[in-house]
Design an enzyme around this catalytic site. Sequence first.
Site, short mmCIF file in Angstrom:
data_model
loop_
_atom_site.label_atom_id
_atom_site.label_comp_id
_atom_site.label_asym_id
_atom_site.label_seq_id
_atom_site.Cartn_x
_atom_site.Cartn_y
_atom_site.Cartn_z
N TYR A 1 -1.45 -0.36 10.34
CA TYR A 1 -1.39 -0.44 8.71
C TYR A 1 -0.06 0.00 8.28
O TYR A 1 0.45 -0.65 7.32
CB TYR A 1 -2.77 0.14 8.15
CG TYR A 1 -3.14 -0.21 6.75
CD1 TYR A 1 -3.35 -1.39 6.54
CD2 TYR A 1 -3.05 0.62 5.97
CE1 TYR A 1 -3.83 -1.99 5.24
CE2 TYR A 1 -3.12 0.39 4.50
CZ TYR A 1 -3.55 -0.83 4.23
OH TYR A 1 -3.77 -1.23 3.24
N SER B 31 0.74 -0.98 -0.05
CA SER B 31 0.06 0.06 -0.09
C SER B 31 0.89 1.19 0.09
O SER B 31 1.96 1.05 0.76
CB SER B 31 -0.84 -0.18 1.28
OG SER B 31 -1.54 1.38 1.45
#
Length: 258
Positions: free
Chosen positions: A154, A141
Amino acid sequence: MSAAPLVFITGASSGIGQALAGRYAAAGWRLALVARRTELVEAWARAQGWAGDRWRVYAADVQVIDSIVAAGQRCIAEQGLPDVVIANAGISVGIDTAEREDLEVLRETLATNNIGLAATFHPFLKAMRERRRGTLVGIASVAAIRGLPGHGAYCASKAGVVAYCESLRGECRGTGVQVVTVVPGYIATPLTAGNRYPMPFLMQPEEFAERAFRTIEAGTSYRVIPWQMGVVAKLMRLLPNALFDRLLAGRGRKQRRT
């Protein structure tokens, strides 16, 4: 007549995983689809009208090493050794390190996004090396590029995906096994639906899947999709910490589980 190539995809019940499954099926590939909610994947696959011998669904929880390893072993036994393995399953939950319960969220995030990724690759790696062919794909990501307030679990996990895949790529050099790191920007999936901040260059999962498919087919080692987010991410990386921190002051944070 040789069998159609096989792709193994985790997190196939929705979002990016499901879109990738659809794109590979459209290209004539056989599918090995992994999810905790197998009934959702099976219903979706049947709705596509695909022949029953073109796909299988395997139940697994990528947080549990033995569970995802067993799914990979079943795939080899039932469908053969995949040509492409896509470790896509991931979770994204906001955390506040001052809150004790959020340490459990951090643990779960790392277990899913990092250990689960390595465990997804594990059942196939030796056999791919012996065959001297295969592609392992880690879905990272742009959150890996810089830490975002409230998004520590995350961001840390996806930075770990990038570093892990880079390490594995070096280990596989000369073996015929390719390692591809795909770095999505903002994709319209259940994972991003609750975000309380702007999401520039938001893509639909089908468009992302098309670009990711081409990237994997080309064997590109690292690619940000869409490319515009790659430019933004590089600029963010170059910003001095003081300026970066000021720019993010007051930005909405990822929602905590509670």
